[in-house]
Design an enzyme around this catalytic site. Structure first.
Site, short mmCIF file in Angstrom:
data_model
loop_
_atom_site.label_atom_id
_atom_site.label_comp_id
_atom_site.label_asym_id
_atom_site.label_seq_id
_atom_site.Cartn_x
_atom_site.Cartn_y
_atom_site.Cartn_z
N ASP A 10 40.45 50.54 46.08
CA ASP A 10 40.21 49.64 44.96
C ASP A 10 41.56 49.38 44.27
O ASP A 10 42.56 50.02 44.58
CB ASP A 10 39.22 50.30 44.00
CG ASP A 10 39.06 49.53 42.71
OD1 ASP A 10 38.81 48.31 42.77
OD2 ASP A 10 39.22 50.13 41.63
N ALA A 12 42.32 48.05 40.17
CA ALA A 12 42.40 48.55 38.79
C ALA A 12 41.62 49.84 38.61
O ALA A 12 40.43 49.92 38.93
CB ALA A 12 41.90 47.50 37.80
N ALA A 43 30.78 48.15 28.09
CA ALA A 43 31.69 47.26 28.80
C ALA A 43 32.16 47.86 30.12
O ALA A 43 32.43 47.13 31.08
CB ALA A 43 32.90 46.95 27.93
N LYS A 51 33.73 39.69 38.21
CA LYS A 51 33.71 39.69 36.74
C LYS A 51 32.59 38.83 36.14
O LYS A 51 32.06 39.20 35.08
CB LYS A 51 35.08 39.27 36.20
CG LYS A 51 36.21 40.22 36.62
CD LYS A 51 35.82 41.70 36.45
CE LYS A 51 36.85 42.63 37.05
NZ LYS A 51 36.34 44.00 37.25
N HIS A 54 29.67 40.96 36.28
CA HIS A 54 29.83 42.01 35.26
C HIS A 54 29.29 41.50 33.92
O HIS A 54 28.52 42.21 33.25
CB HIS A 54 31.32 42.34 35.15
CG HIS A 54 31.65 43.48 34.24
ND1 HIS A 54 32.46 44.52 34.61
CD2 HIS A 54 31.28 43.76 32.96
CE1 HIS A 54 32.58 45.38 33.61
NE2 HIS A 54 31.87 44.93 32.59
N ARG A 159 30.99 43.55 45.12
CA ARG A 159 30.27 44.82 45.05
C ARG A 159 28.97 44.66 44.27
O ARG A 159 28.92 43.88 43.33
CB ARG A 159 31.15 45.86 44.34
CG ARG A 159 32.48 46.10 45.05
CD ARG A 159 33.43 46.81 44.11
NE ARG A 159 34.71 46.99 44.76
CZ ARG A 159 35.87 47.10 44.09
NH1 ARG A 159 35.87 47.04 42.77
NH2 ARG A 159 36.99 47.26 44.73
N ASP A 185 37.11 53.98 41.74
CA ASP A 185 36.98 54.70 40.47
C ASP A 185 35.74 54.32 39.68
O ASP A 185 35.62 54.70 38.52
CB ASP A 185 38.22 54.43 39.61
CG ASP A 185 38.27 52.99 39.10
OD1 ASP A 185 38.30 52.78 37.88
OD2 ASP A 185 38.28 52.07 39.94
#
Length: 264
Positions: A10, A12, A43, A51, A54, A159, A185
């Site tokens: 990954d 970030a 968040a 995003k 998200h 994802r 992560d």
């Protein structure tokens, strides 16, 4: 003997941007500007997803969904999702280049794995436009995988879908999911790996799941660090991760361990 052929990393929170700070601050900001106060924890929860997905996932959280309706007088719509995303993208692009420092041990681990003949791929929740900023800045600072892909190249199916991993395998000519390790992560990273059928590894220190900036982490006592590390490790285990590592420094040794397991 079979052995791991490729590592898929990954970005970030795993290889750059300790704590995954660039996007999390912007998510809080755009909801605040829309009159809805969200927490850092809220968040972070969908972190690793494309995003716009998200943002949609945050709006579907019961507390945020109710607040949105109270503030705006109606349930959120897809137009609201798109409007928030436009603001997110504009704000993120202003600061993204400053969040591209490789996390400790990443460059050294990648160099060591390459010396053993392993190929280094990557997936991300960022768009191609965002990666056009991240990739060259990270490369200038010493980190550059052999291949990267964004959800833009998989019909926006990021994802937890496994398709970015499969595109890595195709590009890097990796023969079997059994010989591929995915390191990330976030919850989304682990789910991506499990859905693809590859080895799933959670990295702890610097992760979005840990949820601390580098300064916040380094300010902790040794005991406090151990407590938050153990909590984060348990989160990854509960998700079904095959292994966890504290930092990327442990990755070469873990690959040797997985190779032994494959051949047993």
């Amino acid at each position: 003997m079979k052995a791991i052929e490729g590592i898929i990393l990954d970005w970030a929170g795993t290889t750059v941007d300790f704590g995954c700070m660039a996007p999390v601050n912007v998510f809080v900001e755009i909801f605040h500007d829309a009159g809805v106060e969200v927490t850092i924890e809220e968040a972070r929860k969908p972190m690793g997803m494309l995003k716009i997905d998200h943002i949609r996932t945050m709006l579907q959280m019961p507390r945020i969904e109710q607040l949105w309706q109270e503030v705006h007088g109606s349930p959120f719509t897809e137009q609201d999702v798109e409007a928030l995303y436009v603001k997110f993208e504009k704000s993120l692009m202003k600061t993204l280049a400053t969040f591209t420092d490789p996390i400790d041990h990443v460059v050294e681990a990648v160099t060591q794995l390459r010396s053993k003949g392993l190929k280094i791929g990557s997936t991300t929740g960022y768009t191609q436009m965002m990666m056009d900023v991240v990739v060259p800045n990270a490369k200038a600072k010493g980190y550059s995988p052999d291949f990267y892909i964004t959800p833009d190249a998989t019909n926006s199916l990021g994802r937890p879908y496994p398709y970015m991993i499969y595109r890595n395998m195709e590009q890097l000519q990796l023969q079997s999911v059994q010989q591929v390790v995915k390191i990330g992560d976030t919850i989304s990273d682990i789910n991506e790996a499990l859905n693809a059928g590859v080895w799933a590894v959670g990295v702890v220190i610097g992760s979005s799941e840990m949820g601390l900036s580098k300064e916040e982490y380094e300010a902790l006592t040794s005991e406090e660090k151990e407590q938050i590390i153990e909590r984060t490790v348990q989160k990854f285990k509960d998700l079904g991760a095959h292994y966890t590592i504290r930092t990327m420094n442990e990755l070469p040794g873990l690959i040797d361990k997985i190779n032994e397991r494959i051949n047993r």
